[in-house]
Design a protein around this motif. Structure first.
Motif, mmCIF file in Angstrom:
data_model
loop_
_atom_site.group_PDB
_atom_site.id
_atom_site.type_symbol
_atom_site.label_atom_id
_atom_site.label_comp_id
_atom_site.label_asym_id
_atom_site.label_seq_id
_atom_site.Cartn_x
_atom_site.Cartn_y
_atom_site.Cartn_z
ATOM 1 N N TRP A 1 -35.467 7.652 -24.736
ATOM 2 C CA TRP A 1 -36.072 7.313 -23.455
ATOM 3 C C TRP A 1 -35.113 7.697 -22.572
ATOM 4 O O TRP A 1 -35.671 7.815 -21.048
ATOM 5 C CB TRP A 1 -36.436 5.669 -23.285
ATOM 6 C CG TRP A 1 -37.409 5.352 -24.241
ATOM 7 C CD1 TRP A 1 -37.330 4.185 -25.142
ATOM 8 C CD2 TRP A 1 -38.638 5.883 -24.367
ATOM 9 N NE1 TRP A 1 -38.560 4.227 -25.812
ATOM 10 C CE2 TRP A 1 -39.444 5.236 -25.442
ATOM 11 C CE3 TRP A 1 -39.505 7.114 -24.017
ATOM 12 C CZ2 TRP A 1 -40.819 5.207 -25.943
ATOM 13 C CZ3 TRP A 1 -40.742 7.287 -24.386
ATOM 14 C CH2 TRP A 1 -41.313 6.438 -25.404
ATOM 15 N N ALA A 2 -33.788 8.167 -22.649
ATOM 16 C CA ALA A 2 -32.852 8.333 -21.450
ATOM 17 C C ALA A 2 -33.138 9.723 -20.932
ATOM 18 O O ALA A 2 -34.079 10.655 -21.630
ATOM 19 C CB ALA A 2 -31.403 8.257 -22.086
ATOM 20 N N PRO A 3 -32.740 9.772 -19.695
ATOM 21 C CA PRO A 3 -33.176 11.217 -18.851
ATOM 22 C C PRO A 3 -32.411 12.430 -19.566
ATOM 23 O O PRO A 3 -31.845 13.115 -18.793
ATOM 24 C CB PRO A 3 -32.790 10.624 -17.461
ATOM 25 C CG PRO A 3 -31.630 9.885 -17.670
ATOM 26 C CD PRO A 3 -31.928 8.879 -18.803
ATOM 27 N N ILE A 4 -32.483 12.651 -20.848
ATOM 28 C CA ILE A 4 -31.961 13.966 -21.412
ATOM 29 C C ILE A 4 -33.254 15.111 -21.240
ATOM 30 O O ILE A 4 -34.074 14.719 -20.763
ATOM 31 C CB ILE A 4 -31.821 13.837 -22.977
ATOM 32 C CG1 ILE A 4 -32.976 13.303 -23.625
ATOM 33 C CG2 ILE A 4 -30.514 12.897 -23.042
ATOM 34 C CD1 ILE A 4 -32.682 13.415 -25.296
ATOM 35 N N PHE B 1 -26.229 17.700 -19.646
ATOM 36 C CA PHE B 1 -25.559 17.713 -21.077
ATOM 37 C C PHE B 1 -25.598 16.023 -21.455
ATOM 38 O O PHE B 1 -25.224 15.365 -20.493
ATOM 39 C CB PHE B 1 -24.315 18.454 -20.940
ATOM 40 C CG PHE B 1 -24.067 19.837 -20.865
ATOM 41 C CD1 PHE B 1 -23.958 20.645 -22.055
ATOM 42 C CD2 PHE B 1 -24.192 20.316 -19.496
ATOM 43 C CE1 PHE B 1 -23.780 21.940 -21.678
ATOM 44 C CE2 PHE B 1 -24.185 21.799 -19.441
ATOM 45 C CZ PHE B 1 -23.726 22.526 -20.347
ATOM 46 N N SER B 2 -25.993 16.014 -22.658
ATOM 47 C CA SER B 2 -25.998 14.576 -23.029
ATOM 48 C C SER B 2 -25.153 14.245 -24.157
ATOM 49 O O SER B 2 -24.893 15.074 -25.125
ATOM 50 C CB SER B 2 -27.560 14.425 -23.352
ATOM 51 O OG SER B 2 -28.015 14.923 -24.097
ATOM 52 N N VAL B 3 -24.900 13.094 -24.778
ATOM 53 C CA VAL B 3 -24.129 12.620 -25.597
ATOM 54 C C VAL B 3 -25.168 12.740 -26.747
ATOM 55 O O VAL B 3 -24.781 12.925 -28.042
ATOM 56 C CB VAL B 3 -23.790 11.189 -25.627
ATOM 57 C CG1 VAL B 3 -23.393 10.586 -26.845
ATOM 58 C CG2 VAL B 3 -22.746 11.079 -24.392
ATOM 59 N N GLN B 4 -26.440 12.552 -26.530
ATOM 60 C CA GLN B 4 -27.460 12.684 -27.440
ATOM 61 C C GLN B 4 -27.448 13.945 -28.564
ATOM 62 O O GLN B 4 -27.498 14.010 -29.477
ATOM 63 C CB GLN B 4 -28.852 12.351 -27.179
ATOM 64 C CG GLN B 4 -29.131 10.827 -26.540
ATOM 65 C CD GLN B 4 -28.681 10.593 -25.106
ATOM 66 O OE1 GLN B 4 -28.047 11.384 -24.605
ATOM 67 N NE2 GLN B 4 -29.275 9.611 -24.526
ATOM 68 N N VAL C 1 -25.677 12.408 -20.237
ATOM 69 C CA VAL C 1 -26.315 11.315 -20.348
ATOM 70 C C VAL C 1 -26.107 10.464 -21.354
ATOM 71 O O VAL C 1 -25.544 10.899 -22.568
ATOM 72 C CB VAL C 1 -27.784 12.060 -20.313
ATOM 73 C CG1 VAL C 1 -28.778 10.810 -20.717
ATOM 74 C CG2 VAL C 1 -28.232 12.704 -19.274
ATOM 75 N N GLN C 2 -25.881 9.318 -21.222
ATOM 76 C CA GLN C 2 -25.572 8.148 -22.237
ATOM 77 C C GLN C 2 -26.566 7.640 -23.173
ATOM 78 O O GLN C 2 -27.903 8.045 -22.820
ATOM 79 C CB GLN C 2 -24.855 6.930 -21.420
ATOM 80 C CG GLN C 2 -23.789 7.253 -20.542
ATOM 81 C CD GLN C 2 -22.595 8.084 -21.186
ATOM 82 O OE1 GLN C 2 -22.033 7.305 -22.071
ATOM 83 N NE2 GLN C 2 -22.144 9.210 -20.855
#
Length: 1006
Positions: free
Chosen positions: A707-710, A785-788, A824-825
């Protein structure tokens, strides 16, 4: 004898697939004395759901969710319920939805049943069953007169809320001595077993669900309340698009809702817009325009206040928007009595529709829009459509004449009055009262009923706390005057006076009492912790003998256990266990309240959690076998099954492939692997056909992971999706190898390697030393860029195959460990599962445990008894940011139960079927001891306990638990079945004292 071959599909003589149709069927027969002692079974199925009674005893309900072309039937042994030498009765209530939702595809109403007696001379040949009764035209049928078919849709995921008028129905209809009146008619025969639209039914492939009575803990709140004046729930989706009953796909429309409000005296009035959608467009009263700035309150509860002069007032509301399903809530209150009338009652014109079957509402439109599929871009809301713009400006009833071709009265069948949900959440007056001790104590049933405080000028409202989240069926017994109304409303969350209402879900039941002492068991499954009960229209006090939930879930023993030196971690494990149990029905479901939907991707993680809690692989296999049934909807397989929503999340299909491989590793069953492999190949072939010229998957769909804004657009090249396709291809190759299919194994290995190379060539950023989130459809690389994405890259071994670019693996590992602020976390507990998998791969035990304490500990601090869908206050891309979370019980969030067993206890299988097991406990996060159990296939378990102690008796603390890093000695005790080969691996730097007890088989072998 072929199963159910003598039974005929039957239905009542009315409409074949009516909306929200509850119908009852009866068959009586004699049971000779000489047939005592024989096994008697009743086989049955129905479209959509049934409740079975034998001689007045409620036996069960079903069938389990299944595809209509492979409908499951149930079988009950009922000999203990029969009365020898007397008349016996089979009574079956069938609830036909008449619409598609997220766990049912619309068919038509039908019942199929067959009563069989075990074969034995002189009945028939040895070993064969004798059919005593089977559904045909000798069965009697009636449409349930006490059920209100106009009750509103609960939501797009569910069917309908419940309204029962006990005055109109005889509860004794299930008894053998009941005398049906002329309103009962002979059933109509549809056709034999195997006819369309069902095909030949198949035996149920899952155990029957439990029904455990659970009583409330206490009364949380007592209030004196007065309701608002006028409420209604309107099914605008079905009204604007009649064909929408056949699908659960989202719909969009431009349209207006109108009615006429009549008042006899000047008064102040309030029009409520509660849970009516994501946006408010506008409304007009007698031509006066009101927009967003005119409203008070905060979404989803907005209000418009105005003065009404005596007379008739034309109200027009712009209801344009999108909806999956559910009711549009209309509510209005005033100081003086109001009357609502259809605008068409003021006009006599040949060019306007006139019908007796009309409500007080009339619509204009739809001017544009329509059903949407597969997350395609929404059609533009064409506000310049001339007739739409003209409709927005209407100021009186006469104006309808100018738009006659767009005018449609809303049928009464699509309008539910009163709207119990609105009455439950919006009240004119709400006065809290102290709770009498005798009432508080009555939540535990006893010989004396609890008398509800009675007020001649108001209603009484109780909020009852069951103490924890539950899932099942409400049941109550009350003594009440005829006509008294009991409104039940379930919700999940209260904390220090704050409560979260179920916006987006009409979670209600209305029961109109028939007088005297009555008992009612709801056939509608519900999830809740709190139950609000409002007593209305009572001429005398109402007495409650009991209110309880029949807790219903997959029958499982709680084999898995976990305790440690950290009480907070223990609570987190407990809520993870309870969450998973509640979300195990006839499939895994995402949540027991809001959806009750089998989401395919969620189930991969839920299967792993279940293995460590309950070891139930049968439910996993059933879930996985259901998925390919959606190929008639799409070769990519839908993201929830069986469902009327034709929607694809590619990752969910990839997780399904991975879960198929993991089920084989769990139980070693090659039969399942062989059965499922062709279906895996079928869908992977279509995904591989969507690789672009650069060798990357580019597909327009719901490209979801978190759901995060990735950056995960619904059209483009999404990195995490390509990476999980690599993992799915690798899983397919592994399964092919298990099956001895070396050609397929080589093919999928080559495809996985090619896709990995393409990812490394095009989705890596040297500048940021990370994998980018996506490449947009226009060719623009993402600047997000995201951690995901880094987590998924590590899990799918993408950087490990980057050739000479060995620094990529180091960079990815660093990005996961340090999580740069510019990335993004992690945004959901679902994504945390993959994050914890990555941390386990990196050996970051301290980080994993501390993250659990922090993230899940927030839920504990809010009094959670189950794991939430989202972390507190996380702004999910569709949710109200003021909410702590939407669902307070979500199985995709129960990951700690898996990771604490697999890594803190350290129990992990090394071979399919758990023939060889690794015990490698990890005392991370400052833990000094832990103990617990992990199920193994076949019903056994492995018990592990460990404790860290000082290695040096001279320091004066020998034998005392110490916190790392001072530890150097671990006492490790293992109890395991003798047949399992155990490999022990103590933590690095720890001297382990190992005690291993092997258990001999419980059944001697020859």
């Amino acid at each position: 004898m072929d199963t159910l071959r003598q039974a005929k599909w039957i239905w009542h003589p009315g409409e074949v697939s009516a909306r929200n149709d509850w119908s009852c069927f009866r068959k009586t027969f004699t049971w000779p004395d000489e047939e005592q002692g024989r096994q008697v079974s009743l086989k049955l199925t129905a479209d959509s759901r049934y409740v079975l009674y034998v001689n007045g005893h409620r036996v069960g309900q079903g069938p389990p969710r299944s595809w209509p072309f492979r409908l499951a039937y149930d079988e009950y042994e009922i000999s203990h319920l029969l009365r020898p030498g007397q008349t016996n009765a089979i009574a079956i209530m069938v609830m036909h939805f008449g619409i598609s939702n997220f766990y049912y595809l619309r068919g038509r109403g039908g019942l199929l049943a067959q009563l069989e007696v075990e074969g034995n001379p002189p009945l028939q040949g040895e070993g064969q069953a004798h059919v005593k009764a089977a559904t045909d035209d000798t069965w009697l049928a009636i449409t349930h007169p006490g059920h209100d078919r106009r009750s509103p849709r609960m939501s797009c995921q569910h069917a309908f809320a419940e309204k029962i008028d006990a005055r109109l129905w005889d509860d004794d209809w299930t008894q053998p001595d009941y005398k049906p009146g002329p309103e009962w008619r002979s059933a109509s025969v549809i056709g034999p077993a195997g006819c369309e639209p069902w095909g030949m039914p198949v035996p149920r492939d899952i155990p029957y669900l439990t029904e455990e009575p659970v009583y409330p803990r206490r009364i949380e709140r007592l209030s004196k309340v007065k309701p608002v004046q006028f409420t209604a729930a309107i099914d605008l989706r079905n009204h604007f698009y009649e064909e929408s009953t056949d699908t659960a796909n989202p719909a969009e429309f431009l349209g207006m809702l109108t009615t006429v409000v009549r008042c006899k005296q000047h008064c102040k009035a309030t029009l409520a817009f509660i849970d009516v959608g994501r946006t408010f467009r506008s409304c007009r009263l007698d031509g006066v325009h009101y927009d967003e700035s005119s409203l008070t309150g905060e979404a989803p509860e907005r209000f418009l206040h105005f003065d009404l002069e005596p007379g008739d007032h034309f109200l027009l509301i712009d209801v344009s928007g999108g909806t999956h399903g559910g009711g549009y809530h209309f509510a209005m209150d005033a100081e003086e009595p109001l009357e609502f009338l259809s605008p068409l009652s003021f006009i006599q014109a040949d060019n306007l529709p006139q019908t007796d079957d009309k409500s007080v509402f009339v619509t204009l439109g739809p001017f544009d829009g329509g059903i949407r599929y597969d997350h395609r871009p929404s059609p533009p809301m064409n506000e310049v459509h001339p007739d739409y713009m003209r409709a927005k400006g209407l100021s009186d009833v006469a104006g309808l004449m100018t738009l006659a071709s767009w005018v449609r009265p809303v049928p009464e069948a699509l309008v539910s009055q009163e709207d119990v949900f609105i009455l439950s959440v919006w009240k004119r007056h709400d006065i809290p009262l102290s709770i009498p001790g005798i009432l508080q104590n009555a939540v535990i049933p006893g010989p004396e009923p609890a008398e509800v405080p009675w007020f001649p000028d108001a209603d009484t409202e109780l909020v009852i706390d069951f103490g924890k989240e539950l899932s099942g069926y409400l049941e109550f017994e009350v003594e009440a005057p005829e006509g008294a109304v009991l409104d039940f409303y379930g919700f999940e969350f209260m904390h220090e006076g704050r409560r979260q209402d179920t916006y987006g879900l009409d979670h209600t039941l209305r029961y109109i009492c028939g007088g005297g002492r009555r008992r009612y068991t709801s056939p509608v499954r519900r999830g809740l912790r709190y139950c609000q009960v409002t007593v209305r229209n009572a001429a005398a006090p109402v007495r409650i003998y009991y209110l309880r939930m029949l807790q219903s879930n997959y029958p499982i023993a709680e084999i898995g256990q976990f305790q440690s030196s950290d009480p907070r971690l223990n609570e987190i494990w407990q809520i993870s266990q309870h969450t998973t149990r509640l979300c195990m029905e006839d499939t895994f479901v995402d949540c027991p309240m809001y959806e009750q939907t089998f989401w395919v991707g969620d189930a991969r993680n839920e299967a792993l959690i279940n293995y460590y809690l309950f070891g139930a692989d049968q439910i996993v296999e059933r879930c996985l076998r259901l998925v390919p049934g959606s190929k008639f909807q799409t070769p990519f397989y839908t993201n929830q099954v069986p469902s009327g929503w034709n929607s694809v999340i590619p990752n969910w299909t990839f997780f399904w492939v991975i879960a198929c491989m993991e089920l084989y590793r769990q139980n070693g069953d090659k039969t399942f692997a062989a059965d499922i492999f062709p279906h895996i190949e079928y869908t992977l072939k279509y995904y591989l056909s969507r690789l672009n010229d650069q060798g990357l998957l580019q597909i327009r769909s719901w490209n979801l992971l978190d759901w995060a804004p990735i950056d995960q657009p619904n059209d483009g090249i999404v990195s995490h999706q390509n990476m999980f396709l690599v993992k799915a291809l690798t899983a397919a190759a592994a399964l092919a190898l298990v099956l001895g299919n070396t050609k397929a194994e080589a093919f999928y290995t080559v495809q996985a390697n090619r896709l990995t190379a393409a990812i490394n060539a095009q989705l890596w950023s040297e500048e940021h030393e990370a994998y980018l989130d996506c490449i947009h459809a226009d060719g623009r690389p993402s600047d997000i860029f995201s951690v995901q994405t880094q987590v998924v890259a590590l899990l799918c071994d993408i950087p490990e195959q980057a050739g000479a670019e060995t620094h990529r693996l180091t960079s990815v590992q660093s990005n996961i460990r340090l999580q740069p602020d510019s990335f993004v976390q992690i945004g959901s507990p679902f994504m945390s599962f993959f994050y914890y998998e990555a941390l386990a791969k990196l050996g970051e035990w301290d980080v994993m445990i501390e993250d659990m304490r922090r993230q899940y500990g927030q839920m504990i601090d809010w009094g959670a008894t189950t794991c939430w869908e989202m972390y507190p206050h996380f702004t999910e891309n569709r949710a109200n940011p003021n909410l702590l979370t939407r669902s307070h019980c979500h199985a995709w969030s129960a990951g700690p139960a898996y990771f604490l067993g697999a890594y803190v206890l350290g129990v992990r299988s090394l071979e399919p079927g758990w023939s060889r097991v690794l015990i490698a406990p990890q005392p991370g996060g400052g833990l000094s001891w832990a103990r617990g159990s992990v199920p193994v296939p076949g019903g056994g378990r492995i018990d592990v306990s460990w404790r860290l102690e000082s290695p040096n008796p001279a320091d004066g603390s020998a034998g005392e638990p110490l916190m790392p890093p001072a530890l150097a000695r671990m006492h490790l005790r293992i109890v395991s079945p003798d047949a399992i080969d155990i490999e022990v691996q103590p933590p690095n730097g720890v001297d382990a004292v190992i005690e291993h007890i092997r258990l001999a088989p419980s059944v001697a072998s020859d």
